[in-house]
Design a protein around this motif. Structure first.
Motif, PDB file in Angstrom:
ATOM      1  N   ASP A 259       8.313   5.763  -9.398  1.00  0.00           N
ATOM      2  CA  ASP A 259       8.963   5.951 -10.695  1.00  0.00           C
ATOM      3  C   ASP A 259       7.993   5.642 -11.834  1.00  0.00           C
ATOM      4  OD1 ASP A 259      11.330   6.699  -9.528  1.00  0.00           O
ATOM      5  OD2 ASP A 259      12.279   4.725  -9.715  1.00  0.00           O
ATOM      6  N   LEU A 260       7.175   4.616 -11.653  1.00  0.00           N
ATOM      7  CA  LEU A 260       6.222   4.237 -12.706  1.00  0.00           C
ATOM      8  C   LEU A 260       5.250   5.360 -13.010  1.00  0.00           C
ATOM      9  CD1 LEU A 260       5.153   0.530 -12.041  1.00  0.00           C
ATOM     10  CD2 LEU A 260       6.354   1.423 -14.028  1.00  0.00           C
ATOM     11  N   LEU A 261       4.885   6.125 -11.978  1.00  0.00           N
ATOM     12  CA  LEU A 261       3.913   7.203 -12.136  1.00  0.00           C
ATOM     13  C   LEU A 261       4.577   8.565 -12.301  1.00  0.00           C
ATOM     14  CD1 LEU A 261       1.258   6.026  -9.531  1.00  0.00           C
ATOM     15  CD2 LEU A 261       1.106   5.883 -12.028  1.00  0.00           C
ATOM     16  N   GLY A 262       5.889   8.582 -12.414  1.00  0.00           N
ATOM     17  CA  GLY A 262       6.589   9.827 -12.705  1.00  0.00           C
ATOM     18  C   GLY A 262       6.753  10.749 -11.525  1.00  0.00           C
ATOM     19  N   GLY A 263       6.626  10.224 -10.295  1.00  0.00           N
ATOM     20  CA  GLY A 263       6.815  11.086  -9.124  1.00  0.00           C
ATOM     21  C   GLY A 263       5.728  10.877  -8.096  1.00  0.00           C
ATOM     22  N   ASP A 264       4.985  11.944  -7.788  1.00  0.00           N
ATOM     23  CA  ASP A 264       3.954  11.923  -6.756  1.00  0.00           C
ATOM     24  C   ASP A 264       2.879  10.899  -7.112  1.00  0.00           C
ATOM     25  OD1 ASP A 264       2.151  12.446  -4.777  1.00  0.00           O
ATOM     26  OD2 ASP A 264       1.945  14.583  -5.171  1.00  0.00           O
ATOM     27  N   ALA A 265       2.638   9.943  -6.194  1.00  0.00           N
ATOM     28  CA  ALA A 265       1.739   8.833  -6.513  1.00  0.00           C
ATOM     29  C   ALA A 265       0.310   9.059  -6.047  1.00  0.00           C
ATOM     30  CB  ALA A 265       2.276   7.541  -5.890  1.00  0.00           C
ATOM     31  N   GLY A 266       0.091   9.909  -5.049  1.00  0.00           N
ATOM     32  CA  GLY A 266      -1.267  10.078  -4.540  1.00  0.00           C
ATOM     33  C   GLY A 266      -1.331  11.064  -3.397  1.00  0.00           C
ATOM     34  N   ASP A 267      -2.557  11.469  -3.067  1.00  0.00           N
ATOM     35  CA  ASP A 267      -2.801  12.498  -2.051  1.00  0.00           C
ATOM     36  C   ASP A 267      -3.326  11.937  -0.739  1.00  0.00           C
ATOM     37  OD1 ASP A 267      -2.310  14.231  -4.185  1.00  0.00           O
ATOM     38  OD2 ASP A 267      -4.439  14.616  -4.556  1.00  0.00           O
ATOM     39  N   VAL A 268      -3.963  10.766  -0.785  1.00  0.00           N
ATOM     40  CA  VAL A 268      -4.794  10.313   0.328  1.00  0.00           C
ATOM     41  C   VAL A 268      -4.221   9.040   0.939  1.00  0.00           C
ATOM     42  CG1 VAL A 268      -7.118   9.581   1.030  1.00  0.00           C
ATOM     43  CG2 VAL A 268      -6.835  11.311  -0.768  1.00  0.00           C
ATOM     44  N   LYS A 269      -4.181   9.012   2.284  1.00  0.00           N
ATOM     45  CA  LYS A 269      -3.764   7.800   2.989  1.00  0.00           C
ATOM     46  C   LYS A 269      -5.003   6.976   3.325  1.00  0.00           C
ATOM     47  CE  LYS A 269      -1.025   5.928   6.751  1.00  0.00           C
ATOM     48  NZ  LYS A 269      -0.112   6.196   7.875  1.00  0.00           N
ATOM     49  N   TYR A 270      -5.028   5.745   2.847  1.00  0.00           N
ATOM     50  CA  TYR A 270      -6.144   4.842   3.083  1.00  0.00           C
ATOM     51  C   TYR A 270      -5.746   3.785   4.106  1.00  0.00           C
ATOM     52  CZ  TYR A 270      -8.504   6.788  -1.007  1.00  0.00           C
ATOM     53  OH  TYR A 270      -9.123   7.634  -1.896  1.00  0.00           O
ATOM     54  N   PRO A 271      -6.627   3.497   5.061  1.00  0.00           N
ATOM     55  CA  PRO A 271      -6.301   2.456   6.043  1.00  0.00           C
ATOM     56  C   PRO A 271      -6.346   1.046   5.475  1.00  0.00           C
ATOM     57  CG  PRO A 271      -8.503   3.336   6.439  1.00  0.00           C
ATOM     58  CD  PRO A 271      -7.886   4.194   5.372  1.00  0.00           C
ATOM     59  N   HIS A 272      -7.108   0.849   4.359  1.00  0.00           N
ATOM     60  CA  HIS A 272      -7.214  -0.485   3.779  1.00  0.00           C
ATOM     61  C   HIS A 272      -7.191  -0.415   2.253  1.00  0.00           C
ATOM     62  CE1 HIS A 272      -8.122  -2.186   7.686  1.00  0.00           C
ATOM     63  NE2 HIS A 272      -9.102  -1.322   7.842  1.00  0.00           N
ATOM     64  N   HIS A 273      -6.620  -1.444   1.650  1.00  0.00           N
ATOM     65  CA  HIS A 273      -6.684  -1.645   0.198  1.00  0.00           C
ATOM     66  C   HIS A 273      -7.304  -3.014  -0.028  1.00  0.00           C
ATOM     67  CE1 HIS A 273      -4.394   1.972  -0.807  1.00  0.00           C
ATOM     68  NE2 HIS A 273      -3.766   1.724   0.325  1.00  0.00           N
ATOM     69  N   LEU A 274      -8.385  -3.031  -0.789  1.00  0.00           N
ATOM     70  CA  LEU A 274      -9.230  -4.217  -0.886  1.00  0.00           C
ATOM     71  C   LEU A 274      -9.116  -4.900  -2.241  1.00  0.00           C
ATOM     72  CD1 LEU A 274     -12.570  -2.688   0.523  1.00  0.00           C
ATOM     73  CD2 LEU A 274     -10.619  -3.607   1.829  1.00  0.00           C
ATOM     74  N   ILE A 275      -9.244  -6.213  -2.232  1.00  0.00           N
ATOM     75  CA  ILE A 275      -9.498  -6.985  -3.447  1.00  0.00           C
ATOM     76  C   ILE A 275     -10.813  -7.712  -3.234  1.00  0.00           C
ATOM     77  CG2 ILE A 275      -8.739  -8.852  -4.948  1.00  0.00           C
ATOM     78  CD1 ILE A 275      -5.884  -8.128  -4.389  1.00  0.00           C
ATOM     79  N   ASN A 276     -11.783  -7.406  -4.084  1.00  0.00           N
ATOM     80  CA  ASN A 276     -13.128  -7.980  -3.986  1.00  0.00           C
ATOM     81  C   ASN A 276     -13.731  -7.782  -2.594  1.00  0.00           C
ATOM     82  OD1 ASN A 276     -13.059  -8.707  -6.656  1.00  0.00           O
ATOM     83  ND2 ASN A 276     -12.401 -10.800  -6.253  1.00  0.00           N
ATOM     84  N   GLY A 277     -13.524  -6.579  -2.060  1.00  0.00           N
ATOM     85  CA  GLY A 277     -14.168  -6.206  -0.811  1.00  0.00           C
ATOM     86  C   GLY A 277     -13.577  -6.829   0.428  1.00  0.00           C
ATOM     87  N   ARG A 278     -12.351  -7.351   0.346  1.00  0.00           N
ATOM     88  CA  ARG A 278     -11.723  -8.007   1.496  1.00  0.00           C
ATOM     89  C   ARG A 278     -10.384  -7.358   1.814  1.00  0.00           C
ATOM     90  NH1 ARG A 278     -15.361 -10.888   4.089  1.00  0.00           N
ATOM     91  NH2 ARG A 278     -13.739 -12.209   5.001  1.00  0.00           N
ATOM     92  N   VAL A 279     -10.118  -7.187   3.109  1.00  0.00           N
ATOM     93  CA  VAL A 279      -8.835  -6.662   3.544  1.00  0.00           C
ATOM     94  C   VAL A 279      -7.777  -7.749   3.402  1.00  0.00           C
ATOM     95  CG1 VAL A 279      -9.921  -5.030   5.148  1.00  0.00           C
ATOM     96  CG2 VAL A 279      -9.230  -7.310   5.968  1.00  0.00           C
ATOM     97  N   ALA A 280      -6.506  -7.306   3.390  1.00  0.00           N
ATOM     98  CA  ALA A 280      -5.404  -8.246   3.162  1.00  0.00           C
ATOM     99  C   ALA A 280      -5.320  -9.322   4.237  1.00  0.00           C
ATOM    100  CB  ALA A 280      -4.084  -7.476   3.081  1.00  0.00           C
ATOM    101  N   ALA A 281      -5.710  -8.985   5.469  1.00  0.00           N
ATOM    102  CA  ALA A 281      -5.599  -9.949   6.568  1.00  0.00           C
ATOM    103  C   ALA A 281      -6.626 -11.071   6.474  1.00  0.00           C
ATOM    104  CB  ALA A 281      -5.756  -9.219   7.906  1.00  0.00           C
TER     105      ALA A 281
END
Length: 527
Positions: A259-281
């Motif tokens: 809703d914040l982005l008005g509908g379609d949010a993105g095209d690509v599925k990423y296996p990881h989302h990083l903060i400062n080069g680190r995975v969430a785990a």
């Protein structure tokens, strides 16, 4: 994931689009009429550089772009391309008026050319790093030295401007400090957000080869199941399409809605989302003390993902966006598009708190920790209530008084329709995909000294973070000064800037794949 309390969310006041197709003004968009353009290495560019206030200090850096195996934590160690063997690269920090002298050594494989774009810096045109428009590409095995004065303080970053190299590990923060810094705080934490695919499920070039085929390459697939498809690394990344043309759908993400982005949010599925080069785990941890005030410099270096960012148990005070100060606003969370930066102040509580960067619409998140006392760490899947609290978008912020553009008559207006879609993956501006092989073909002409208005009308079903090189624009008549702003689907966004930096400057969607597909233009000064 996206059940937002609408009363607590202030959506961007971009207004509805006017009726009918937008046509270029008579004195606006270039038509390839043969105008000679300012040479990026010409006298006008040199003259503009001489006007910049300089301390005379040189800050030197050496950046080697080369293959590297990087440690993202949790046993995730992909082979990628990086600066000096690390991702993100080492931060560059200098003071206002310093001259950066950065030597790029290209050690990439397979004769791959590259460059560095200094994102958000209004610098001299021949140092902007956009081959072939502003420089020749830096060939493999060779070097190029970037040298420019950084005369505006702020939070910036740097990355290549060749193909989809942005979506590898070739990026790092660039911080320009103000020796007369008016903000009072005890410490800083640079927070670099990124969506990661390279060396895990494939390469960015393989991603572009697949998504670039658009929906037309999806025949024979159950469209309703795509959002839940297993896009793991069970098959070779290069097997993104069989010889029959049937796609394996390794990278395409379907059903990403926000809703914040008005509908379609993105095209690509990423296996990881990083903060400062680190995975969430295996997260990055900031250690501080209760009661201390910390400045977070938040940078979205991602290729296809907007992030909704919140720190559990805390509120943010927004102080800057894209390097420029705004009238302070207290919020629960931020929405940060690709290429955008936000500076916020936060007074730390006592305990262990999650910093969560939700991959907007993608049912995934980046995760880091703030530790000021004892206690167990929350799980990486935690969802702080602040994420569903007050979110203020850029168009609702107001420029600080000292950086607001002076009132002036608009000299030229360019109406820029954002066009294309997923069916053919034909993203463009005014229906013309940009040809980087001929960057001077259809320039958007502006002249030095003009007050310029750009009217973005998003005629697509997806949001676009529109980035202008070499300048900062103001959203509306009193909004924030920015170089990257979100334009929502079927909405209009008007921005203003002063033409005070001669050259040829890219204007493009900072979705790496949309820009590469052609949603780009050359904003150019006549010779």
């Amino acid at each position: 994931m996206n059940n937002i309390n609408r009363r607590s969310v202030l959506l961007a006041g971009l207004g509805a689009a006017g009726a009918g197709a937008l046509a270029a003004c008579t004195n606006a968009s270039g038509s390839g009429s043969g105008n000679a353009l300012v040479n990026p290495s010409g006298s006008a560019v040199a003259a503009a550089e001489k006007k910049r206030k300089s301390t005379g200090r040189l800050q030197k850096a050496t950046l080697t772009a080369a293959p590297a195996t990087v440690d993202l934590g949790g046993g995730v160690m992909p082979r990628t391309w990086a600066f000096d063997g690390r991702a993100p690269g080492k931060e560059i920090r200098l003071s206002v008026g310093d001259t950066l002298v950065a030597e790029l050594s290209n050690q990439l494989p397979n004769k791959t050319p590259t460059s560095i774009h200094w994102h958000g810096i209004a610098l001299r045109n021949d140092m902007d790093g956009v081959p072939p428009a502003t420089q020749s590409a830096v060939r493999a095995g060779s070097t190029f030295t970037y040298r420019f004065i950084a005369d505006v303080p702020g939070t910036y970053f740097f990355h290549p401007h060749v193909g989809v190299q942005l979506d590898r590990g070739l990026y790092a923060p660039l911080i320009v400090e103000d020796p007369k810094e008016p903000l009072a705080y005890d410490d800083e934490w640079v927070v670099l957000l990124d969506d990661w695919v390279d060396g895990v499920t494939g390469t960015p070039d393989e991603v572009f080869a697949e998504v670039g085929q658009g929906m037309g390459g999806m025949e024979g697939h159950d469209m309703g199941d795509m959002g839940e498809m297993d896009m793991g690394d069970s098959e070779s990344p290069s097997a993104s399409a069989s010889s029959s043309g049937d796609m394996s759908m390794k990278f395409m993400l379907m059903g990403a809605e926000s809703d914040l982005l008005g509908g379609d949010a993105g095209d690509v599925k990423y296996p990881h989302h990083l903060i400062n080069g680190r995975v969430a785990a295996d997260p990055d941890v900031y250690t501080g003390r209760p009661g201390k005030k910390v400045r977070l410099r938040i940078i979205n270096a991602g290729g296809d993902t907007a992030y909704r960012v919140a720190l559990g148990g805390h509120k943010f005070t927004i102080t800057h966006t894209d390097g420029f100060p705004v009238q302070h606003q207290k919020v629960d969370a931020l929405l940060v598009g690709m290429g955008e930066r936000y500076d916020v102040l936060v007074t730390l509580g006592d305990g262990v708190f999650p910093l969560v960067a939700v991959a907007e619409g993608k049912n995934a998140n980046g995760f880091a920790l703030v530790r000021t006392g004892s206690g167990s760490a929350p799980k990486p899947t935690v969802r702080p209530k602040e994420l569903d609290g007050l979110i203020m978008t850029a168009s609702q912020l107001r420029a600080a008084d000292d950086v607001r553009l002076k009132s002036a008559r608009t000299d030229v207006t360019h109406q820029l329709k954002l066009t294309g879609g997923m069916a053919k993956y034909n993203w463009a501006i005014n229906g013309k995909p940009f040809d980087m092989g001929s960057p001077e073909a259809n320039p958007i002409m502006i002249e030095e000294g003009q007050r310029v208005r750009l009217d973005f009308f998003n005629d697509t079903d997806m949001w676009h973070p529109m980035h202008l090189h070499g300048h900062t624009y103001q959203i509306g008549t009193s909004g924030p000064r920015k170089d990257t702003a979100i334009v929502l689907p079927k909405k209009k966004l008007s921005v203003f800037f002063d033409a005070d930096n001669p050259g040829q400057w890219m204007l493009h969607c900072h979705n790496a794949y949309h820009g590469e597909a052609g949603m780009m233009a050359n904003v150019a000064y006549p010779a």
